[in-house]
Design an enzyme around this catalytic site. Structure first.
Site, mmCIF file in Angstrom:
data_model
loop_
_atom_site.group_PDB
_atom_site.id
_atom_site.type_symbol
_atom_site.label_atom_id
_atom_site.label_comp_id
_atom_site.label_asym_id
_atom_site.label_seq_id
_atom_site.Cartn_x
_atom_site.Cartn_y
_atom_site.Cartn_z
ATOM 1 N N HIS A 121 -0.036 18.631 8.386
ATOM 2 C CA HIS A 121 -0.787 17.449 9.059
ATOM 3 C C HIS A 121 0.219 16.593 9.269
ATOM 4 C CE1 HIS A 121 -2.629 15.501 5.469
ATOM 5 N NE2 HIS A 121 -2.593 16.114 4.791
ATOM 6 N N ASP A 122 0.361 15.560 10.748
ATOM 7 C CA ASP A 122 1.208 14.626 10.787
ATOM 8 C C ASP A 122 2.590 14.278 10.651
ATOM 9 O OD1 ASP A 122 -1.998 13.000 11.363
ATOM 10 O OD2 ASP A 122 -1.954 13.776 8.885
ATOM 11 N N GLY A 139 1.978 16.768 4.194
ATOM 12 C CA GLY A 139 2.055 16.091 5.395
ATOM 13 C C GLY A 139 2.216 14.463 5.170
#
Length: 264
Positions: A121-122, A139
């Protein structure tokens, strides 16, 4: 009409350009958008708020847009955005973002991403990168343009890799990698600069000489990081063609958190 294999399941709400292929047994969710010329292989799952640009090639058994592997995630409307002209090989997994990281996992253009790569994520990946097999990003990792990750490279969360940097096979990154730097080891250490890659990209001899001077300031002369930054800031006086390269390095180092530092 998009060319959808009879065994594929594409939600009626999905937005696919007329010039899109979807292979056998693939699943495309209702919030997915896919641009012209993109080819989705068999047995892929593309879900969530996922936007895929033009002329991408997604090979079989990929999972794109699944919820993040973050226990704090509670179903917020986060996204995965993939640009144009990317190649994504077998068994890759790209997750959507989280509210704490801006809500978007982003991939740029013309990236060559080999099998079993994970983007958590991200993550933010630039353009013209190469990720060899089993490169793994935790992440919030940031990857600049023209970066090359060797096979089985593992990157700790929040680490940044500057433009034109490169890792050797099985590198383990806990600190930021400045632009142009080549790293190797567990944990990774700076070994040299990516001179051959820069030559292939058309860097002049003057610009490469400036990168050599950056290498000496950062890794060879025993300077503190602050002293090295001052030395790099003065390089355009000697190498006017490399003013943008020196600025790239200076800006990257200025944004490096003190508690993480750079590979040394």
């Amino acid at each position: 009409m998009a060319r959808i294999h009879p065994t594929a399941i594409v939600d009626p709400a999905a937005e696919l350009d007329d010039d899109v292929d979807v292979g056998a047994y693939s699943l495309v969710g209702p919030q997915v958008r896919v641009g012209a010329g993109t080819r989705i292989g068999p047995h892929c799952v593309i879900e969530g708020r996922t936007t895929i640009g033009r002329n991408n090639r997604i090979f079989q058994f990929c999972s794109l847009g699944a919820v993040p592997q973050d226990k704090k995630y509670a179903g917020e409307p986060c996204e995965l955005i993939i640009g144009d002209g990317n190649t994504v090989r077998e068994f890759c997994t790209f997750n959507i973002g989280t509210p704490g990281g801006g809500g978007v996992t982003r991939v740029g253009d013309d990236n060559w991403i080999m099998a079993y790569v994970h983007l958590a994520h991200d993550c933010r990946v630039g353009s013209h990168t190469i990720f060899a097999n089993n490169a793994q990003l935790a992440g919030h990792v940031e990857v600049g343009d023209w970066v090359i990750l060797g096979g089985f490279t593992v990157v700790h969360q929040f680490v940044r890799l500057g433009a034109h940097s490169m890792t050797a096979m099985c590198s383990l990154l806990f600190a930021d990698v400045p632009p142009f730097v080549m790293t190797q080891g567990q944990p990774a250490r700076a070994r040299s600069m990516n001179f051959e890659g820069l030559r292939r990209r058309g860097f002049s001899s003057e610009r490469i000489a400036a990168v050599k001077a950056m290498h000496k300031a950062l890794f060879r002369e025993g300077l503190t990081l602050e002293q090295a930054v001052d030395r790099i800031a003065a390089l355009p006086q000697r190498f006017p063609e490399a003013a943008a390269d020196a600025a790239l390095m200076r800006d990257f180092l200025a944004a490096t958190p003190a508690d993480r530092g750079i590979v040394r």
